[in-house]
Motif scaffolding. Structure first.
Motif, PDB file in Angstrom:
ATOM      1  N   PRO A   5     -33.272 -15.049 -48.356  1.00  0.00           N
ATOM      2  CA  PRO A   5     -33.381 -13.937 -49.598  1.00  0.00           C
ATOM      3  C   PRO A   5     -34.274 -13.086 -49.216  1.00  0.00           C
ATOM      4  O   PRO A   5     -33.853 -11.951 -49.357  1.00  0.00           O
ATOM      5  CB  PRO A   5     -33.808 -15.103 -50.698  1.00  0.00           C
ATOM      6  CG  PRO A   5     -33.325 -16.416 -50.518  1.00  0.00           C
ATOM      7  CD  PRO A   5     -33.434 -16.560 -48.870  1.00  0.00           C
ATOM      8  N   CYS A   6     -35.504 -13.258 -48.659  1.00  0.00           N
ATOM      9  CA  CYS A   6     -36.325 -12.220 -48.265  1.00  0.00           C
ATOM     10  C   CYS A   6     -35.655 -11.142 -47.412  1.00  0.00           C
ATOM     11  O   CYS A   6     -36.129 -10.063 -47.490  1.00  0.00           O
ATOM     12  CB  CYS A   6     -37.547 -12.782 -47.571  1.00  0.00           C
ATOM     13  SG  CYS A   6     -38.686 -13.572 -48.966  1.00  0.00           S
ATOM     14  N   ARG A   7     -35.133 -11.621 -46.192  1.00  0.00           N
ATOM     15  CA  ARG A   7     -34.350 -10.769 -45.283  1.00  0.00           C
ATOM     16  C   ARG A   7     -33.375  -9.863 -46.081  1.00  0.00           C
ATOM     17  O   ARG A   7     -33.179  -8.827 -45.601  1.00  0.00           O
ATOM     18  CB  ARG A   7     -33.894 -11.576 -44.065  1.00  0.00           C
ATOM     19  CG  ARG A   7     -34.941 -12.130 -43.196  1.00  0.00           C
ATOM     20  CD  ARG A   7     -34.292 -13.188 -42.027  1.00  0.00           C
ATOM     21  NE  ARG A   7     -33.374 -12.641 -41.430  1.00  0.00           N
ATOM     22  CZ  ARG A   7     -32.534 -13.605 -40.952  1.00  0.00           C
ATOM     23  NH1 ARG A   7     -32.674 -14.742 -40.783  1.00  0.00           N
ATOM     24  NH2 ARG A   7     -31.325 -13.296 -40.418  1.00  0.00           N
ATOM     25  N   SER A   8     -32.791 -10.487 -46.981  1.00  0.00           N
ATOM     26  CA  SER A   8     -31.614  -9.799 -47.529  1.00  0.00           C
ATOM     27  C   SER A   8     -32.366  -8.588 -48.316  1.00  0.00           C
ATOM     28  O   SER A   8     -31.536  -7.476 -48.550  1.00  0.00           O
ATOM     29  CB  SER A   8     -30.766 -10.565 -48.420  1.00  0.00           C
ATOM     30  OG  SER A   8     -31.286 -11.127 -49.681  1.00  0.00           O
ATOM     31  N   PHE A   9     -33.210  -8.888 -49.198  1.00  0.00           N
ATOM     32  CA  PHE A   9     -33.939  -7.636 -49.939  1.00  0.00           C
ATOM     33  C   PHE A   9     -34.304  -6.505 -48.644  1.00  0.00           C
ATOM     34  O   PHE A   9     -34.541  -5.475 -49.000  1.00  0.00           O
ATOM     35  CB  PHE A   9     -35.078  -8.182 -50.577  1.00  0.00           C
ATOM     36  CG  PHE A   9     -34.453  -8.722 -51.870  1.00  0.00           C
ATOM     37  CD1 PHE A   9     -34.674  -7.914 -52.834  1.00  0.00           C
ATOM     38  CD2 PHE A   9     -34.466  -9.960 -52.365  1.00  0.00           C
ATOM     39  CE1 PHE A   9     -34.168  -8.184 -54.243  1.00  0.00           C
ATOM     40  CE2 PHE A   9     -33.940 -10.378 -53.385  1.00  0.00           C
ATOM     41  CZ  PHE A   9     -34.027  -9.424 -54.362  1.00  0.00           C
ATOM     42  N   ALA A  10     -35.181  -6.997 -47.579  1.00  0.00           N
ATOM     43  CA  ALA A  10     -35.462  -6.109 -46.463  1.00  0.00           C
ATOM     44  C   ALA A  10     -34.331  -5.298 -46.000  1.00  0.00           C
ATOM     45  O   ALA A  10     -34.529  -4.229 -45.834  1.00  0.00           O
ATOM     46  CB  ALA A  10     -36.149  -6.992 -45.536  1.00  0.00           C
ATOM     47  N   ALA A  97     -33.471 -10.750 -59.907  1.00  0.00           N
ATOM     48  CA  ALA A  97     -32.347 -11.208 -59.430  1.00  0.00           C
ATOM     49  C   ALA A  97     -32.275 -12.461 -59.164  1.00  0.00           C
ATOM     50  O   ALA A  97     -33.290 -13.276 -58.833  1.00  0.00           O
ATOM     51  CB  ALA A  97     -32.062 -10.444 -57.941  1.00  0.00           C
ATOM     52  N   ILE A  98     -31.381 -13.337 -59.475  1.00  0.00           N
ATOM     53  CA  ILE A  98     -31.017 -14.449 -59.260  1.00  0.00           C
ATOM     54  C   ILE A  98     -29.863 -14.690 -58.551  1.00  0.00           C
ATOM     55  O   ILE A  98     -28.907 -14.265 -58.536  1.00  0.00           O
ATOM     56  CB  ILE A  98     -30.566 -15.336 -60.759  1.00  0.00           C
ATOM     57  CG1 ILE A  98     -31.836 -15.220 -61.844  1.00  0.00           C
ATOM     58  CG2 ILE A  98     -30.414 -17.034 -60.568  1.00  0.00           C
ATOM     59  CD1 ILE A  98     -31.339 -15.721 -63.166  1.00  0.00           C
ATOM     60  N   SER A  99     -30.335 -15.454 -57.355  1.00  0.00           N
ATOM     61  CA  SER A  99     -29.341 -15.953 -56.169  1.00  0.00           C
ATOM     62  C   SER A  99     -29.184 -17.405 -56.117  1.00  0.00           C
ATOM     63  O   SER A  99     -29.948 -17.903 -55.849  1.00  0.00           O
ATOM     64  CB  SER A  99     -29.549 -14.937 -55.006  1.00  0.00           C
ATOM     65  OG  SER A  99     -30.856 -15.295 -54.460  1.00  0.00           O
ATOM     66  N   ALA A 100     -27.845 -17.613 -55.778  1.00  0.00           N
ATOM     67  CA  ALA A 100     -27.331 -18.836 -55.349  1.00  0.00           C
ATOM     68  C   ALA A 100     -27.161 -18.854 -53.878  1.00  0.00           C
ATOM     69  O   ALA A 100     -26.096 -17.932 -53.661  1.00  0.00           O
ATOM     70  CB  ALA A 100     -26.205 -19.398 -56.304  1.00  0.00           C
ATOM     71  N   TRP A 101     -27.653 -19.564 -53.007  1.00  0.00           N
ATOM     72  CA  TRP A 101     -27.277 -19.756 -51.633  1.00  0.00           C
ATOM     73  C   TRP A 101     -26.594 -20.961 -51.103  1.00  0.00           C
ATOM     74  O   TRP A 101     -27.069 -22.223 -51.798  1.00  0.00           O
ATOM     75  CB  TRP A 101     -28.620 -19.558 -51.066  1.00  0.00           C
ATOM     76  CG  TRP A 101     -29.158 -17.990 -51.122  1.00  0.00           C
ATOM     77  CD1 TRP A 101     -30.096 -17.663 -52.185  1.00  0.00           C
ATOM     78  CD2 TRP A 101     -29.138 -17.061 -50.347  1.00  0.00           C
ATOM     79  NE1 TRP A 101     -30.294 -16.355 -52.057  1.00  0.00           N
ATOM     80  CE2 TRP A 101     -29.656 -15.904 -50.757  1.00  0.00           C
ATOM     81  CE3 TRP A 101     -28.662 -16.854 -49.016  1.00  0.00           C
ATOM     82  CZ2 TRP A 101     -29.974 -14.741 -50.211  1.00  0.00           C
ATOM     83  CZ3 TRP A 101     -28.457 -15.714 -48.260  1.00  0.00           C
ATOM     84  CH2 TRP A 101     -29.283 -14.503 -48.957  1.00  0.00           C
ATOM     85  N   VAL A 102     -25.586 -20.656 -50.442  1.00  0.00           N
ATOM     86  CA  VAL A 102     -24.734 -21.926 -49.897  1.00  0.00           C
ATOM     87  C   VAL A 102     -24.386 -21.734 -48.415  1.00  0.00           C
ATOM     88  O   VAL A 102     -23.865 -20.545 -48.129  1.00  0.00           O
ATOM     89  CB  VAL A 102     -23.502 -22.238 -50.748  1.00  0.00           C
ATOM     90  CG1 VAL A 102     -22.785 -23.331 -50.154  1.00  0.00           C
ATOM     91  CG2 VAL A 102     -23.768 -22.463 -52.207  1.00  0.00           C
ATOM     92  N   ALA A 106     -25.157 -15.736 -49.674  1.00  0.00           N
ATOM     93  CA  ALA A 106     -25.536 -15.672 -51.173  1.00  0.00           C
ATOM     94  C   ALA A 106     -24.219 -15.494 -51.905  1.00  0.00           C
ATOM     95  O   ALA A 106     -23.392 -14.823 -51.688  1.00  0.00           O
ATOM     96  CB  ALA A 106     -26.276 -14.221 -51.600  1.00  0.00           C
ATOM     97  N   VAL A 107     -23.841 -16.637 -52.604  1.00  0.00           N
ATOM     98  CA  VAL A 107     -22.568 -16.784 -53.106  1.00  0.00           C
ATOM     99  C   VAL A 107     -22.569 -16.037 -54.505  1.00  0.00           C
ATOM    100  O   VAL A 107     -21.423 -15.642 -54.970  1.00  0.00           O
ATOM    101  CB  VAL A 107     -22.040 -18.093 -53.300  1.00  0.00           C
ATOM    102  CG1 VAL A 107     -21.752 -19.013 -52.033  1.00  0.00           C
ATOM    103  CG2 VAL A 107     -23.118 -18.925 -54.193  1.00  0.00           C
ATOM    104  N   ARG A 108     -23.445 -15.903 -55.276  1.00  0.00           N
ATOM    105  CA  ARG A 108     -23.847 -14.972 -56.284  1.00  0.00           C
ATOM    106  C   ARG A 108     -24.978 -14.606 -56.444  1.00  0.00           C
ATOM    107  O   ARG A 108     -26.021 -15.182 -56.377  1.00  0.00           O
ATOM    108  CB  ARG A 108     -23.305 -16.052 -57.528  1.00  0.00           C
ATOM    109  CG  ARG A 108     -23.374 -15.342 -58.928  1.00  0.00           C
ATOM    110  CD  ARG A 108     -22.814 -15.844 -60.028  1.00  0.00           C
ATOM    111  NE  ARG A 108     -22.654 -15.094 -61.241  1.00  0.00           N
ATOM    112  CZ  ARG A 108     -21.406 -14.448 -61.498  1.00  0.00           C
ATOM    113  NH1 ARG A 108     -20.527 -14.306 -60.845  1.00  0.00           N
ATOM    114  NH2 ARG A 108     -21.664 -13.615 -62.626  1.00  0.00           N
ATOM    115  N   VAL A 109     -25.100 -13.355 -56.927  1.00  0.00           N
ATOM    116  CA  VAL A 109     -26.380 -12.622 -57.061  1.00  0.00           C
ATOM    117  C   VAL A 109     -26.151 -11.859 -58.346  1.00  0.00           C
ATOM    118  O   VAL A 109     -25.232 -11.124 -58.587  1.00  0.00           O
ATOM    119  CB  VAL A 109     -26.684 -11.676 -56.054  1.00  0.00           C
ATOM    120  CG1 VAL A 109     -27.936 -10.792 -56.470  1.00  0.00           C
ATOM    121  CG2 VAL A 109     -26.741 -12.228 -54.825  1.00  0.00           C
ATOM    122  N   THR A 110     -26.995 -12.342 -59.344  1.00  0.00           N
ATOM    123  CA  THR A 110     -26.947 -11.808 -60.741  1.00  0.00           C
ATOM    124  C   THR A 110     -28.287 -10.898 -60.906  1.00  0.00           C
ATOM    125  O   THR A 110     -29.352 -11.348 -60.768  1.00  0.00           O
ATOM    126  CB  THR A 110     -26.684 -12.670 -61.878  1.00  0.00           C
ATOM    127  OG1 THR A 110     -25.652 -13.468 -61.532  1.00  0.00           O
ATOM    128  CG2 THR A 110     -26.542 -12.026 -63.146  1.00  0.00           C
TER     129      THR A 110
END
Length: 128
Positions: A5-10, A97-102, A106-110
């Motif tokens: 998640p941190c890398r995805s924001f970067a 943001a709330i993210s669900a990781w599988v 990231a399968v869902r980011v709200t």
């Protein structure tokens, strides 16, 4: 659990759309409905949203302020955006943001405008 998640924001602040998309799978959902910007399903739709949103600015930065792993692949994050176009004043916004990781995706980011609401929803999701 927070590395991806941190890398995805970067990546969002990098302008590298291929890198941004490496965190999403074919069936991922990116929900911006709280902002009136729709729900984007699948990598093509998510990429198009990123290209239109981030690409609309001459300068775009995203800074991760807070990340919390709530278990079960659920991550709560707060980020600040700073953007500018050649003809506009500086845009600054803060969101959650709330993210669900599988399996590393990231399968869902709200995304939420109201950070306290998002924090409450994230805890509820993680507990269920």
């Amino acid at each position: 659990p927070l590395e991806l998640p941190c890398r995805s924001f970067a990546a969002a602040g990098s302008g590298d759309y291929d890198l941004m998309m490496s965190f999403y799978g074919r069936d991922s959902v990116f929900d911006m409905s709280a902002w009136g910007l729709g729900v984007h399903s699948g990598t093509a739709a998510i990429r198009t949203f990123f290209e239109h949103w981030i690409g609309a600015f001459d300068e775009f930065e995203m800074e991760l302020e807070e990340t919390v792993c709530l278990g079960g692949g659920i991550v709560f994050a707060v980020a600040r955006h700073s953007a500018r176009t050649a003809r506009s004043s500086h845009l600054r916004l803060r969101h959650a943001a709330i993210s669900a990781w599988v399996e590393g995706k990231a399968v869902r980011v709200t995304n939420y405008r109201d950070i306290d609401e998002a924090r409450t929803v994230a805890v509820t999701i993680a507990e269920s």
